[in-house]
Design an enzyme around this catalytic site. Structure first.
Site, PDB file in Angstrom:
ATOM      1  N   HIS A  19     -10.505   6.335  -3.110  1.00 42.34           N
ATOM      2  CA  HIS A  19      -9.668   5.708  -4.139  1.00 42.34           C
ATOM      3  C   HIS A  19     -10.238   4.364  -4.575  1.00 42.34           C
ATOM      4  O   HIS A  19     -11.112   3.770  -3.921  1.00 42.34           O
ATOM      5  CB  HIS A  19      -8.259   5.510  -3.592  1.00 42.34           C
ATOM      6  N   GLU A  42      -4.645   9.260   4.356  1.00 40.90           N
ATOM      7  CA  GLU A  42      -5.254   8.183   5.132  1.00 40.90           C
ATOM      8  C   GLU A  42      -4.920   8.324   6.618  1.00 40.90           C
ATOM      9  O   GLU A  42      -3.883   8.908   6.991  1.00 40.90           O
ATOM     10  CB  GLU A  42      -4.738   6.837   4.606  1.00 40.90           C
TER      11      GLU A  42
END
Length: 303
Positions: free
Chosen positions: A23, A114
């Site tokens: 990201h 994550e």
């Protein structure tokens, strides 16, 4: 086109590329204090992160639309995205570079999220915890109330199994006349673990890897022999910068040109990673009828 095997079943057409992207810059990357008041999954991108994602979209478009040589101009993309705010926002900005006709699908995938560091984070405690991780080892250290990289490996492995089923059963609605590009928008650790699992890297080799930068991506491209390799799109210098050892780079170069059936002949490279020295023949290693004790005396082995 798809081909039939000996039982008349259509063989799946493999994606031309599998691209892993981290990201864009998030508020947490800019200021770790954000994690003390905002859940990790809700940390947004910064303005810089949004700009990075837009530029990354243009670069991804350039990569997948490369029609030099015998590539098909009828390329398509399919996205997998982590459910976190920062990954979904990255995907949204990337999408600006693609027309609707080029995108055949998108799927939110929780297993590529994550690494879990716990809930709201206390800065000083987290700093001490990360120092402990460095001493313990980055792969096996489990954060209190969170995950280790080994835990992430397990769920990414499960995702890979589903990914192969999607490809095998053509759940991605892939027209075999098109070049399919899978783009996985995730996080730094999840991407490194994905590569570790795919290329069968050891824990020691994983520890060498450098994390991806914001909106940086790795391109696994399908070679002519049916193996995926990082060495087709990326240079040897890039692979070195990312922490790949000379042996890992040599393996990537081999994969770029090898046939899948050559895998068994490539096995010695993996044996050498585990054994200091192996005898070349049975004669070199003894006949196996005797065993050695610590006294260095030969004791006949009985049945």
């Amino acid at each position: 086109m798809q081909q039939q095997n000996s039982k008349g079943r259509l063989q799946p057409v493999l994606p031309k590329r599998i691209i892993l992207m981290r990201h864009g810059e998030s508020e947490g990357n800019l200021d770790h204090a954000a994690y003390t008041t905002t859940p990790d999954n809700k940390i947004p991108l910064t303005q810089e992160g949004l700009a990075q994602a837009r530029l990354a979209g243009a670069e991804l478009h350039r990569v997948v639309s490369d029609t030099t040589g015998a590539d098909s101009p009828n390329w398509r993309v399919y996205f997998y995205v982590s459910p976190y705010e920062r990954t979904r926002s990255t995907l949204c900005q990337i999408g600006r570079s693609f027309s609707r006709t080029r995108i055949i699908g998108v799927r939110e995938e929780c297993r590529i999220r994550e690494q879990d560091f716990g809930n709201f984070q206390v800065q000083e405690r987290m700093k001490a915890t990360k120092e402990t991780r460095e001493r313990f080892g980055r792969f096996f250290y489990r954060f209190p109330e969170g995950e280790s990289a080994a835990d992430v490996y397990d769920r990414v492995s499960s995702f890979l199994e589903s990914l192969w089923r999607d490809i095998d059963m053509n759940r991605l609605r892939h027209d075999p006349c098109h070049d399919l590009n899978l783009i996985i928008i995730s996080h730094g650790l999840a991407s490194r673990v994905f590569l570790m699992k795919w290329f069968k890297w050891t824990v020691e080799q994983f520890e060498l890897l450098i994390n991806l930068g914001n909106c940086e991506f790795r391109v696994m491209q399908l070679g002519k022999g049916g193996e995926y390799s990082l060495a087709i799109h990326h240079t040897e210098e890039e692979l070195q910068e990312w922490g790949l050892s000379p042996e890992m780079i040599a393996d990537q170069k081999w994969r770029a040109r090898a046939n899948r059936v050559d895998w068994t002949e490539h096995c010695p490279w993996y044996l050498d990673a585990f054994f200091d020295q192996l005898a070349e023949s049975e004669e070199d290693s003894g006949d196996g009828d005797e065993i050695w004790h610590e006294t260095d005396e030969k004791i006949p082995q009985t049945n």
